[in-house]
Design an enzyme around this catalytic site. Structure first.
Site, PDB file in Angstrom:
ATOM      1  N   CYS A 134      34.908 -38.120  56.212  1.00  0.00           N
ATOM      2  CA  CYS A 134      35.074 -39.367  56.960  1.00  0.00           C
ATOM      3  C   CYS A 134      34.470 -40.538  56.185  1.00  0.00           C
ATOM      4  O   CYS A 134      33.239 -40.669  56.129  1.00  0.00           O
ATOM      5  CB  CYS A 134      34.415 -39.219  58.330  1.00  0.00           C
ATOM      6  SG  CYS A 134      34.508 -40.705  59.323  1.00  0.00           S
ATOM      7  N   CYS A 137      32.608 -43.095  58.422  1.00  0.00           N
ATOM      8  CA  CYS A 137      31.291 -42.635  58.884  1.00  0.00           C
ATOM      9  C   CYS A 137      30.254 -42.631  57.751  1.00  0.00           C
ATOM     10  O   CYS A 137      29.107 -43.007  57.960  1.00  0.00           O
ATOM     11  CB  CYS A 137      31.356 -41.199  59.407  1.00  0.00           C
ATOM     12  SG  CYS A 137      32.768 -40.818  60.432  1.00  0.00           S
ATOM     13  N   ASP A 138      30.668 -42.178  56.573  1.00  0.00           N
ATOM     14  CA  ASP A 138      29.677 -41.814  55.558  1.00  0.00           C
ATOM     15  C   ASP A 138      29.717 -42.636  54.264  1.00  0.00           C
ATOM     16  O   ASP A 138      28.838 -42.458  53.421  1.00  0.00           O
ATOM     17  CB  ASP A 138      29.856 -40.329  55.184  1.00  0.00           C
ATOM     18  CG  ASP A 138      29.625 -39.405  56.376  1.00  0.00           C
ATOM     19  OD1 ASP A 138      28.947 -39.832  57.325  1.00  0.00           O
ATOM     20  OD2 ASP A 138      30.129 -38.273  56.357  1.00  0.00           O
TER      21      ASP A 138
HETATM   22  C1  LIG Z   1      31.439 -34.143  59.563  1.00  0.00           C
HETATM   23  C2  LIG Z   1      31.891 -35.233  60.512  1.00  0.00           C
HETATM   24  C3  LIG Z   1      31.151 -36.398  60.602  1.00  0.00           C
HETATM   25  C4  LIG Z   1      31.560 -37.394  61.483  1.00  0.00           C
HETATM   26  N1  LIG Z   1      30.795 -38.520  61.558  1.00  0.00           N
HETATM   27  C5  LIG Z   1      31.118 -39.484  62.442  1.00  0.00           C
HETATM   28  C6  LIG Z   1      30.320 -40.654  62.579  1.00  0.00           C
HETATM   29  O1  LIG Z   1      29.317 -40.838  61.874  1.00  0.00           O
HETATM   30  N2  LIG Z   1      30.698 -41.576  63.501  1.00  0.00           N
HETATM   31  C7  LIG Z   1      31.810 -41.416  64.298  1.00  0.00           C
HETATM   32  O2  LIG Z   1      32.062 -42.286  65.132  1.00  0.00           O
HETATM   33  N3  LIG Z   1      32.593 -40.337  64.173  1.00  0.00           N
HETATM   34  C8  LIG Z   1      32.287 -39.363  63.269  1.00  0.00           C
HETATM   35  N4  LIG Z   1      33.092 -38.270  63.130  1.00  0.00           N
HETATM   36  C9  LIG Z   1      34.319 -38.179  63.937  1.00  0.00           C
HETATM   37  C10 LIG Z   1      33.968 -37.756  65.384  1.00  0.00           C
HETATM   38  O3  LIG Z   1      33.138 -36.618  65.357  1.00  0.00           O
HETATM   39  C11 LIG Z   1      35.234 -37.478  66.166  1.00  0.00           C
HETATM   40  O4  LIG Z   1      36.061 -38.622  66.150  1.00  0.00           O
HETATM   41  C12 LIG Z   1      34.900 -37.134  67.619  1.00  0.00           C
HETATM   42  O5  LIG Z   1      34.064 -36.008  67.682  1.00  0.00           O
HETATM   43  C13 LIG Z   1      36.172 -36.846  68.413  1.00  0.00           C
HETATM   44  O6  LIG Z   1      35.808 -36.420  69.680  1.00  0.00           O
HETATM   45  P1  LIG Z   1      36.788 -35.554  70.588  1.00  0.00           P
HETATM   46  O7  LIG Z   1      36.040 -35.263  71.822  1.00  0.00           O
HETATM   47  O8  LIG Z   1      38.095 -36.221  70.681  1.00  0.00           O
HETATM   48  O9  LIG Z   1      37.080 -34.215  69.760  1.00  0.00           O
HETATM   49  P2  LIG Z   1      36.113 -33.108  69.150  1.00  0.00           P
HETATM   50  O10 LIG Z   1      34.817 -33.674  68.747  1.00  0.00           O
HETATM   51  O11 LIG Z   1      36.954 -32.425  68.139  1.00  0.00           O
HETATM   52  O12 LIG Z   1      35.845 -32.127  70.389  1.00  0.00           O
HETATM   53  C14 LIG Z   1      36.847 -31.312  70.913  1.00  0.00           C
HETATM   54  C15 LIG Z   1      36.201 -30.127  71.609  1.00  0.00           C
HETATM   55  O13 LIG Z   1      37.222 -29.372  72.281  1.00  0.00           O
HETATM   56  C16 LIG Z   1      36.916 -27.999  72.180  1.00  0.00           C
HETATM   57  N5  LIG Z   1      38.145 -27.227  72.373  1.00  0.00           N
HETATM   58  C17 LIG Z   1      39.273 -27.266  71.597  1.00  0.00           C
HETATM   59  N6  LIG Z   1      40.187 -26.393  72.074  1.00  0.00           N
HETATM   60  C18 LIG Z   1      39.624 -25.792  73.170  1.00  0.00           C
HETATM   61  C19 LIG Z   1      40.067 -24.775  74.056  1.00  0.00           C
HETATM   62  N7  LIG Z   1      41.271 -24.178  73.934  1.00  0.00           N
HETATM   63  N8  LIG Z   1      39.250 -24.365  75.068  1.00  0.00           N
HETATM   64  C20 LIG Z   1      38.034 -24.957  75.227  1.00  0.00           C
HETATM   65  N9  LIG Z   1      37.558 -25.907  74.378  1.00  0.00           N
HETATM   66  C21 LIG Z   1      38.330 -26.332  73.366  1.00  0.00           C
HETATM   67  C22 LIG Z   1      36.336 -27.866  70.772  1.00  0.00           C
HETATM   68  O14 LIG Z   1      35.527 -26.692  70.662  1.00  0.00           O
HETATM   69  C23 LIG Z   1      35.524 -29.155  70.640  1.00  0.00           C
HETATM   70  O15 LIG Z   1      34.182 -28.985  71.022  1.00  0.00           O
HETATM   71  C24 LIG Z   1      32.732 -37.237  62.270  1.00  0.00           C
HETATM   72  C25 LIG Z   1      33.481 -36.064  62.165  1.00  0.00           C
HETATM   73  C26 LIG Z   1      33.074 -35.058  61.298  1.00  0.00           C
HETATM   74  C27 LIG Z   1      33.881 -33.783  61.185  1.00  0.00           C
END
Ligand SMILES: Cc1cc2nc3c(=O)[nH]c(=O)nc-3n(C[C@H](O)[C@H](O)[C@H](O)COP(=O)(O)OP(=O)(O)OC[C@H]3O[C@@H](n4cnc5c(N)ncnc54)[C@H](O)[C@@H]3O)c2cc1C
Length: 321
Positions: A134, A137-138
């Site tokens: 990202c 982010c980084d």
């Molecule tokens: C290494 C890294 C660093 C990042 N750093 C930043 C940052 O500094 N700042 C920032 O703003 N963003 C950052 N991001 C991006 C940010 O983490 C994501 O945009 C955010 O987490 C998205 O949230 P979400 O809830 O949509 O999805 P996710 O965080 O992907 O969460 C989805 C959840 O759904 C669960 N799930 C999926 N399928 C199922 C199922 N069938 N049954 C039950 N549960 C399920 C998964 O286990 C997961 O916990 C980073 C991402 C990464 C990978």
């Protein structure tokens, strides 16, 4: 009697937790189902500086700890279960977890996405310690350091140009013999002084003791391997991997409209199925970050409440007739 929730939220990342918070504040009976560790992708990073109103610098786990506390205080339950199947048609939706079957009037899909990994030795151990997925982010953590970007598609090339704002030099490692991005983007990067491109090259291994210190790259045409060491003064360099994201939409791939694997929604997070909403990284959008995931979750929960109200209104009309 069989329990029917107002809303079931699939996924306990920032989008799902935010939806749970807003649902609870609207006095909806809400359930969040999370298959892994609550918190989603952000708990894999220990340096977060761009979540508005969090302290200036924090960690993913710290943000999630506070969010979970807030969600549970307001009364939304979080259960550990892996959703394997969903029935989304009709007024009562059915969610089949590995452990239990759940029912609700509305569903919020907050399953998220995952960056596609290189799958080379050292990558997992050094993620967040030089290896990143990202740039937004980084990027800033690599100010005045060298950065290697892996990939040759639109996002790799655009992010490489963005990273020149921070890095002293950006090198794109492209597996193919030509960039696969749009020609307009390729033209820009070829004219960009801060970016070098090395073709036919793949990373074989990433090495370092607690931080990226070197890597082995291989020319896939000649087979020649080269060790890239961090500049002695810097001690490290960044490796940004942009070889695609994998939306977690296997579960609903024939059930809601998708575009390139991501869920299509309108601005109110409605999918094409009545009573089914999507929030966060799993949906088609231009910026996948915590702040946008949280915002989506809030909108989805508010719209889910409005949808239930509209169902109740129409039932009253039918009964009155
Ligand atoms: C290494 C890294 C660093 C990042 N750093 C930043 C940052 O500094 N700042 C920032 O703003 N963003 C950052 N991001 C991006 C940010 O983490 C994501 O945009 C955010 O987490 C998205 O949230 P979400 O809830 O949509 O999805 P996710 O965080 O992907 O969460 C989805 C959840 O759904 C669960 N799930 C999926 N399928 C199922 C199922 N069938 N049954 C039950 N549960 C399920 C998964 O286990 C997961 O916990 C980073 C991402 C990464 C990978």
């Amino acid at each position: 009697m069989e329990k029917i929730y107002d809303v079931i939220i699939i996924g306990g990342g920032p989008a799902g937790l935010s939806a749970g918070l807003y649902a609870a504040r609207a006095k909806m009976e809400a359930l969040i189902i999370e298959k892994g560790k609550t918190g989603g992708q952000i708990i894999t990073t220990n340096e977060v500086v761009n979540v508005p109103c969090s302290v200036r610098e924090t960690t993913g786990p710290a943000i999630i700890e506070r969010l979970v506390e807030q969600v549970e205080t307001f009364g939304t339950t979080i259960v550990k279960d892996n959703v394997k199947e969903v029935e989304l048609e009709g007024n009562i939706k059915v969610v089949y977890g590995m452990n239990e079957v759940y029912k609700a009037k509305t569903i919020i899909l907050a399953n998220g996405a995952k960056p596609r990994l290189l799958g080379v030795p050292g990558e997992g151990k050094l993620t967040g310690k030089g290896v990143s997925y990202c740039a937004t982010c980084d990027g800033d953590f690599f100010t005045d350091l060298e950065i290697y970007v892996v990939g040759g598609g639109d996002s790799a090339v655009e992010e490489a140009m963005f990273l020149t704002k921070f890095a002293k030099k950006v090198t794109i490692l492209c597996r193919e013999s030509a960039l696969t991005c749009a020609k307009s983007i390729a033209d820009k990067v070829f004219n960009h002084k801060g970016v070098e491109i090395i073709f036919n090259t793949e990373i074989r291994e990433i090495l370092g003791n607690g931080i990226v210190e070197s890597m082995i790259i291989k020319n896939n045409q000649t087979g020649e391997e080269t060790v890239i060491n961090a500049d002695e003064e810097d001690g490290t360099f960044g490796i940004f991997v942009f070889i695609g994201f994998i939306p977690q939409t296997e579960l609903i791939k024939d059930k809601v409209e998708l575009q390139y694997g991501y869920i299509v929604t309108d601005v109110d997070m409605r999918t094409n199925v009545a009573g089914v909403f999507a929030a966060g990284d799993v949906r088609v959008k231009s910026l996948r970050q915590v702040v946008t995931a949280i915002s989506d979750g809030a909108i989805a929960a508010v719209q889910a409440e409005k949808y239930i109200e509209s169902l109740e209104d129409s039932e009253e009309v039918i009964q009155a007739v």
